[in-house]
Enzyme design. Structure first.
Site, PDB file in Angstrom:
ATOM      1  N   GLY A  51      65.683  36.963 -28.164  1.00 12.86           N
ATOM      2  CA  GLY A  51      66.042  37.720 -26.972  1.00 12.86           C
ATOM      3  C   GLY A  51      64.905  37.940 -25.994  1.00 12.86           C
ATOM      4  O   GLY A  51      65.077  38.636 -24.991  1.00 12.86           O
ATOM      5  N   GLU A  75      62.835  35.718 -33.981  1.00 11.37           N
ATOM      6  CA  GLU A  75      63.558  34.441 -33.876  1.00 11.37           C
ATOM      7  C   GLU A  75      63.735  34.031 -32.421  1.00 11.37           C
ATOM      8  O   GLU A  75      64.860  33.987 -31.920  1.00 11.37           O
ATOM      9  CB  GLU A  75      64.962  34.579 -34.470  1.00 11.37           C
ATOM     10  CG  GLU A  75      65.049  34.996 -35.893  1.00 11.37           C
ATOM     11  CD  GLU A  75      66.471  35.389 -36.299  1.00 11.37           C
ATOM     12  OE1 GLU A  75      66.686  35.580 -37.482  1.00 11.37           O
ATOM     13  OE2 GLU A  75      67.342  35.511 -35.416  1.00 11.37           O
ATOM     14  N   GLY A  96      64.254  31.833 -29.154  1.00 10.84           N
ATOM     15  CA  GLY A  96      64.802  30.515 -28.843  1.00 10.84           C
ATOM     16  C   GLY A  96      64.430  30.140 -27.422  1.00 10.84           C
ATOM     17  O   GLY A  96      63.470  29.401 -27.165  1.00 10.84           O
ATOM     18  N   ARG A  97      65.149  30.736 -26.458  1.00 11.82           N
ATOM     19  CA  ARG A  97      64.962  30.430 -25.039  1.00 11.82           C
ATOM     20  C   ARG A  97      63.499  30.531 -24.601  1.00 11.82           C
ATOM     21  O   ARG A  97      62.981  29.660 -23.912  1.00 11.82           O
ATOM     22  CB  ARG A  97      65.796  31.425 -24.221  1.00 11.82           C
ATOM     23  CG  ARG A  97      65.860  31.153 -22.738  1.00 11.82           C
ATOM     24  CD  ARG A  97      66.545  32.314 -21.997  1.00 11.82           C
ATOM     25  NE  ARG A  97      67.808  32.689 -22.590  1.00 11.82           N
ATOM     26  CZ  ARG A  97      68.981  32.136 -22.303  1.00 11.82           C
ATOM     27  NH1 ARG A  97      69.055  31.186 -21.411  1.00 11.82           N
ATOM     28  NH2 ARG A  97      70.083  32.544 -22.904  1.00 11.82           N
ATOM     29  N   CYS A 155      84.910  18.229 -10.222  1.00 11.17           N
ATOM     30  CA  CYS A 155      85.999  18.701  -9.365  1.00 11.17           C
ATOM     31  C   CYS A 155      86.319  20.155  -9.698  1.00 11.17           C
ATOM     32  O   CYS A 155      87.447  20.475 -10.104  1.00 11.17           O
ATOM     33  CB  CYS A 155      87.232  17.835  -9.568  1.00 11.17           C
ATOM     34  SG  CYS A 155      86.907  16.096  -9.347  1.00 11.17           S
ATOM     35  N   TYR A 157      69.233  26.031 -24.056  1.00 12.67           N
ATOM     36  CA  TYR A 157      70.646  26.278 -23.752  1.00 12.67           C
ATOM     37  C   TYR A 157      71.061  25.460 -22.530  1.00 12.67           C
ATOM     38  O   TYR A 157      71.630  25.990 -21.577  1.00 12.67           O
ATOM     39  CB  TYR A 157      70.912  27.762 -23.516  1.00 12.67           C
ATOM     40  CG  TYR A 157      70.504  28.650 -24.674  1.00 12.67           C
ATOM     41  CD1 TYR A 157      71.228  28.657 -25.853  1.00 12.67           C
ATOM     42  CD2 TYR A 157      69.376  29.449 -24.589  1.00 12.67           C
ATOM     43  CE1 TYR A 157      70.845  29.461 -26.927  1.00 12.67           C
ATOM     44  CE2 TYR A 157      68.986  30.254 -25.654  1.00 12.67           C
ATOM     45  CZ  TYR A 157      69.730  30.252 -26.814  1.00 12.67           C
ATOM     46  OH  TYR A 157      69.351  31.044 -27.875  1.00 12.67           O
TER      47      TYR A 157
HETATM   48  C1  LIG Z   1      70.797  35.790 -34.441  1.00 16.52           C
HETATM   49  C2  LIG Z   1      70.089  35.193 -33.280  1.00 16.52           C
HETATM   50  N1  LIG Z   1      68.761  34.995 -33.369  1.00 16.52           N
HETATM   51  C3  LIG Z   1      68.067  34.437 -32.334  1.00 16.52           C
HETATM   52  C4  LIG Z   1      68.708  34.064 -31.167  1.00 16.52           C
HETATM   53  C5  LIG Z   1      67.886  33.452 -30.069  1.00 16.52           C
HETATM   54  O1  LIG Z   1      67.937  34.207 -28.920  1.00 16.52           O
HETATM   55  P1  LIG Z   1      67.044  33.788 -27.649  1.00 16.52           P
HETATM   56  O2  LIG Z   1      67.267  32.360 -27.388  1.00 16.52           O
HETATM   57  O3  LIG Z   1      67.566  34.668 -26.555  1.00 16.52           O
HETATM   58  O4  LIG Z   1      65.620  34.103 -27.993  1.00 16.52           O
HETATM   59  C6  LIG Z   1      70.092  34.282 -31.036  1.00 16.52           C
HETATM   60  C7  LIG Z   1      70.794  33.900 -29.811  1.00 16.52           C
HETATM   61  O5  LIG Z   1      71.969  33.986 -29.650  1.00 16.52           O
HETATM   62  C8  LIG Z   1      70.804  34.850 -32.128  1.00 16.52           C
HETATM   63  O6  LIG Z   1      72.118  35.052 -32.058  1.00 16.52           O
END
Ligand SMILES: Cc1ncc(COP(=O)(O)O)c(C=O)c1O
Length: 392
Positions: free
Chosen positions: A225, A258, A260-261, A330, A359
């Site tokens: 997040g 954890e 990701g983005r 379209c 994403y």
């Molecule tokens: C359980 C969990 N961990 C980690 C993430 C990664 O989140 P982010 O890409 O916002 O850091 C998500 C995203 O949906 C998630 O559901």
């Protein structure tokens, strides 16, 4: 963030070869960023990359030396990661894990299973296998920083957690290790994230002591997040401040995050060119090759995807001013940037959308309208090789 020279050079080559649209990933840039995140989190928390952000093999391999492990959210992601990186540490999250996915997790070996509900825990217990679990909690923590709705399909409220505690009493093969949470997303403010981590810790540790006293060394997975600011790509999440704040919580629990983005977004580019520029009822539109079936991120999040015009066509009418950048689909929703300001934009110009490393392709509805897929390029520094090259 501006494209590195190697990204610009690759984009120019791809344009001359007619190989657009293309995703271009800057692996040295990604490694540098991941190394900085790792340094900021050293001694504070383990970093597991959330594979859902971008599961491309080249990305996972590039990140491998800089993360402690990988967080997967489906049997598909689990099999993918295990196939590529057999030794990697893996945590398995996500709602609605099927019996087959749990069996796969047990077969392929995951270090932590994040339990989403009492039903899921009962399903796991029924396998008779040994497993180390975190209970995914969704506590009602008042205050700044939380973005997930209190009521959501994710995790468990105190009643759900209590039900798990009861199930665990008769499940000696399931070892509870602590709590998992993911209570926010796209939170750019490290101070707010740190405040949330403090509140999670202040709630989770007493809860664990009271309900699962057998856990000697509790673990807290704080989820992902960490935000990416699409309106201001240079405004990076303050990893040093977050790491320092988590260090302050240290000693009480083994922490894990954890992201990701925030790891992969910055070093992916969606490169394409302008097919048409038109004026329609007083508004200018630039129609680009490709669109949101390749890069759904701006539609999914409702933002304007930042972009750079890499090069201009030599001739033709030029537009200066406000323009909406759209794709070839379209549907009026096929908008990449609604509030663009351009200087001398022409048909044939080469455009690179930034923050397209997370994403992006994997979130998009590729098959709609059956346009060709983009090509994918993972730029890397030349690797020293002891193998003789062919023909030598
Ligand atoms: C359980 C969990 N961990 C980690 C993430 C990664 O989140 P982010 O890409 O916002 O850091 C998500 C995203 O949906 C998630 O559901």
């Amino acid at each position: 963030m501006r494209p590195a020279d190697r990204v610009r050079a690759a984009a120019a080559r791809l344009a001359s070869a007619g190989d657009l649209p293309a995703y271009v990933h800057d692996l040295p840039g990604l490694r540098g960023h991941a190394a900085a995140v790792r340094a900021a989190m050293a001694g504070a928390a383990e970093v597991f990359y959330a594979v859902k952000a971008n599961p491309a093999a080249e990305i996972l391999r590039a990140l491998r030396p800089f993360v402690d492990g990988f967080e997967v959210a489906s049997g598909g992601e689990l099999a993918h990661v295990r196939g590529l990186l057999p030794e990697a540490r893996v945590a398995f999250s996500g709602p609605g894990k099927t019996g087959a996915e749990l069996a796969l997790a047990l077969e392929l070996g995951v270090e932590r299973l994040h339990v989403e509900s009492p039903t899921e825990l009962a399903r796991l217990i029924a396998t008779g296998a040994r497993a180390d679990v975190l209970l995914r909690a969704n506590p009602d923590l008042p205050g700044e920083g939380t973005r997930q709705a209190v009521s959501s399909p994710f995790g468990m409220d105190p009643d759900g957690l209590d039900a798990c505690v009861r199930l665990l009493r008769d499940a000696p093969r399931i070892r509870p290790r602590g709590i998992h949470t993911h209570l926010t997303w796209a939170r750019e403010d490290a101070r707010a994230m740190a405040g949330l981590a403090g509140r999670v810790t202040a709630w989770a540790l007493p809860w664990l002591r009271a309900h699962l006293p057998q856990i000697a060394e509790p673990e807290l997975d704080l989820g992902g997040g960490m935000g990416v600011d699409y309106a201001d790509p240079r405004a990076l999440f303050d990893w040093n401040a977050y790491g320092a704040a988590l260090s302050g919580l240290g000693g009480q629990a083994r922490l894990r995050i954890e992201p990701g983005r925030s790891l992969t977004a910055y070093h992916g580019w969606y490169v394409t060119d302008v097919l048409d520029i038109k004026r329609n009822h007083g508004r200018h539109y630039a129609v680009l090759r490709g669109g949101t079936h390749h890069l759904r991120t701006p539609v999914a999040r409702g933002h304007d995807q930042p972009f750079t015009v890499l090069s201009h066509a030599a001739a033709g009418p030029a537009l200066t001013g406000a323009v909406t950048l759209v794709g070839q689909l379209c549907t009026p929703k096929d908008v990449l940037n609604r509030h663009a300001e351009v200087a001398g934009l022409r048909v044939g110009d080469l455009v690179a959308f930034g923050l397209a490393g997370a994403y992006a392709w994997n979130l998009s509805h590729h098959d709609f309208l059956m346009h060709p897929e983009p090509s994918f390029h993972y730029l890397d520094e030349p690797q020293a090789s002891s193998e003789p090259s062919p023909g030598r």
